[in-house]
Design a protein around this motif. Structure first.
Motif, PDB file in Angstrom:
ATOM      1  N   ALA A  89       2.980   6.531   3.217  1.00 33.21           N
ATOM      2  CA  ALA A  89       3.217   5.664   1.956  1.00 33.21           C
ATOM      3  C   ALA A  89       4.917   5.287   1.497  1.00 33.21           C
ATOM      4  O   ALA A  89       5.070   4.330   1.292  1.00 33.21           O
ATOM      5  CB  ALA A  89       2.442   6.223   0.959  1.00 33.21           C
ATOM      6  N   ALA A  92       6.147   2.830   4.236  1.00 29.86           N
ATOM      7  CA  ALA A  92       5.617   1.647   3.813  1.00 29.86           C
ATOM      8  C   ALA A  92       6.219   0.895   2.513  1.00 29.86           C
ATOM      9  O   ALA A  92       6.580  -0.224   2.579  1.00 29.86           O
ATOM     10  CB  ALA A  92       4.047   1.663   3.647  1.00 29.86           C
ATOM     11  N   THR A  93       6.440   1.899   1.623  1.00 26.84           N
ATOM     12  CA  THR A  93       6.956   1.484   0.304  1.00 26.84           C
ATOM     13  C   THR A  93       8.571   0.639   0.622  1.00 26.84           C
ATOM     14  O   THR A  93       8.996  -0.115   0.327  1.00 26.84           O
ATOM     15  CB  THR A  93       6.894   2.444  -0.365  1.00 26.84           C
ATOM     16  OG1 THR A  93       5.781   2.945  -0.929  1.00 26.84           O
ATOM     17  CG2 THR A  93       7.546   1.933  -1.834  1.00 26.84           C
ATOM     18  N   GLN A  96       8.365  -2.373   2.457  1.00 31.92           N
ATOM     19  CA  GLN A  96       7.963  -3.479   1.378  1.00 31.92           C
ATOM     20  C   GLN A  96       8.658  -3.908   0.587  1.00 31.92           C
ATOM     21  O   GLN A  96       9.008  -5.059   0.091  1.00 31.92           O
ATOM     22  CB  GLN A  96       6.475  -3.156   0.884  1.00 31.92           C
ATOM     23  CG  GLN A  96       5.875  -4.322   0.410  1.00 31.92           C
ATOM     24  CD  GLN A  96       6.125  -4.533  -1.102  1.00 31.92           C
ATOM     25  OE1 GLN A  96       6.571  -5.502  -1.642  1.00 31.92           O
ATOM     26  NE2 GLN A  96       6.345  -3.388  -2.013  1.00 31.92           N
ATOM     27  N   ASN A 111       3.402   1.250  -2.023  1.00 32.27           N
ATOM     28  CA  ASN A 111       2.240   1.065  -0.890  1.00 32.27           C
ATOM     29  C   ASN A 111       1.462   2.576  -0.809  1.00 32.27           C
ATOM     30  O   ASN A 111       2.045   3.372  -0.435  1.00 32.27           O
ATOM     31  CB  ASN A 111       2.878   0.520   0.276  1.00 32.27           C
ATOM     32  CG  ASN A 111       3.127  -1.155   0.278  1.00 32.27           C
ATOM     33  OD1 ASN A 111       4.166  -1.099  -0.465  1.00 32.27           O
ATOM     34  ND2 ASN A 111       2.561  -1.794   1.105  1.00 32.27           N
ATOM     35  N   CYS A 283      -8.315  -4.799   2.749  1.00 31.76           N
ATOM     36  CA  CYS A 283      -7.102  -3.977   2.346  1.00 31.76           C
ATOM     37  C   CYS A 283      -5.969  -5.292   2.067  1.00 31.76           C
ATOM     38  O   CYS A 283      -5.204  -5.184   1.209  1.00 31.76           O
ATOM     39  CB  CYS A 283      -6.427  -2.905   3.187  1.00 31.76           C
ATOM     40  SG  CYS A 283      -7.388  -1.348   3.089  1.00 31.76           S
ATOM     41  N   SER A 287      -4.173  -6.174  -1.401  1.00 28.80           N
ATOM     42  CA  SER A 287      -2.765  -6.212  -1.403  1.00 28.80           C
ATOM     43  C   SER A 287      -2.499  -7.651  -1.832  1.00 28.80           C
ATOM     44  O   SER A 287      -1.342  -7.809  -2.667  1.00 28.80           O
ATOM     45  CB  SER A 287      -2.351  -5.701  -0.171  1.00 28.80           C
ATOM     46  OG  SER A 287      -2.254  -4.521   0.323  1.00 28.80           O
TER      47      SER A 287
END
Length: 292
Positions: A89, A92-93, A96, A111, A283, A287
């Protein structure tokens, strides 16, 4: 007769002979950032980030806590799976929020892990032991590649997401999380002796009331971190009540890293791949609604 323009940007001579601009608005400083793009001071940045982590933590660790025991993982293996979820996570964060190449919406939200995949993953891994978690990982790898390839085309469907659609999806996300909140408010462990006790439910209610009261009474930045303040106050109240246990923190390593293929090489089965690919589309819809 021609109408006189409302604003004039060219210099005109006044009655005293001086040049002036007739009601021309002052241009905004070219180097001034929009408030949305401004960087917060260090203290506000830290507390806001800490609130983000505190708010997202339960949502990231809850799915592995459900999936792990359901597929036969031990408590230690489930803890490892939770750590892997948090680590992923975080990656991914960063991808992003900061963006890399054409990847990332560059928006300030975390995320996490979607609850949409919990039920299919439990169904895939049930009664298979460690082979179950390997099949789940194989299906997720394929579904993730599918989502990555579809992303450029999926984003073109934004015009089909009017407010009524995005609002409905976000509402459904919140409603789907209610069972998790009810479970955690009762203690989080259905096999524990104090599960559903008056003490647990009262503490959850007290913390909720504190958060709502802080949101109502505070102003400015303190109002924005009401969730963080509520969690801190609720924890401080829980200590003298005797329902806190910091033993796991004492025994945990200061720094940990989830090793790849900890549960063995991934296995690929068509039925599992199809199921997780459908979950990936769900998902992506979630999102998209969140980002809009």
């Amino acid at each position: 007769m021609a109408a006189k323009p409302r604003f004039r940007n060219d210099a005109v001579a006044g009655s005293d002979g001086d040049s002036r601009l007739d009601a021309a608005p002052d241009p905004a400083p070219p180097d001034r950032k929009h408030p949305v793009d401004e960087t917060l001071p260090p203290l506000k940045m830290f507390t806001s980030g800490l609130q983000h982590v505190a708010a997202m933590y339960a949502g990231v660790v809850a799915p592995p806590m459900i999936v792990g025991p359901a597929v036969g993982l031990t408590a230690k293996e489930t803890a490892f799976l939770m750590g892997a979820s948090l680590f992923t996570a975080g990656i991914a964060t960063l991808l992003q929020t900061l963006g890399f190449w054409r990847i990332g919406a560059r928006l300030p939200f975390v995320n996490g892990v979607s609850f949409a995949g919990v039920t299919p993953m439990v169904a895939i891994g049930k009664d298979r032991g460690h082979d179950g978690i390997a099949v789940i990982f194989g299906a997720i790898i394929v579904a993730s590649l599918l989502g990555f390839l579809l992303a450029p085309y999926f984003c073109k469907l934004v015009r089909f997401f009017p407010p009524v659609v995005t609002g409905t999806v976000i509402t459904l996300i919140g409603v789907s999380l209610l069972p998790v909140a009810f479970n955690w408010s009762q203690g989080g462990n259905a096999t524990a002796a104090d599960y559903g006790s008056t003490t647990n439910i009262t503490m959850a209610a007290v913390t909720l009331v504190i958060v709502l009261a802080l949101r109502k009474l505070l102003r400015g930045f303190l109002q924005q971190i009401a969730i963080l303040l509520g969690l801190v106050v609720g924890t401080l109240i829980a200590i003298p009540v005797g329902i806190t246990d910091f033993g796991a923190i004492k025994d945990a390593d200061l720094i940990g890293f989830p090793t790849p293929f900890h549960f063995g090489a991934p296995q690929f089965e068509i039925a599992a791949i199809v199921s997780m690919s459908i979950v990936m589309l769900v998902c992506m819809t979630e999102s998209t609604a969140d980002m809009l």
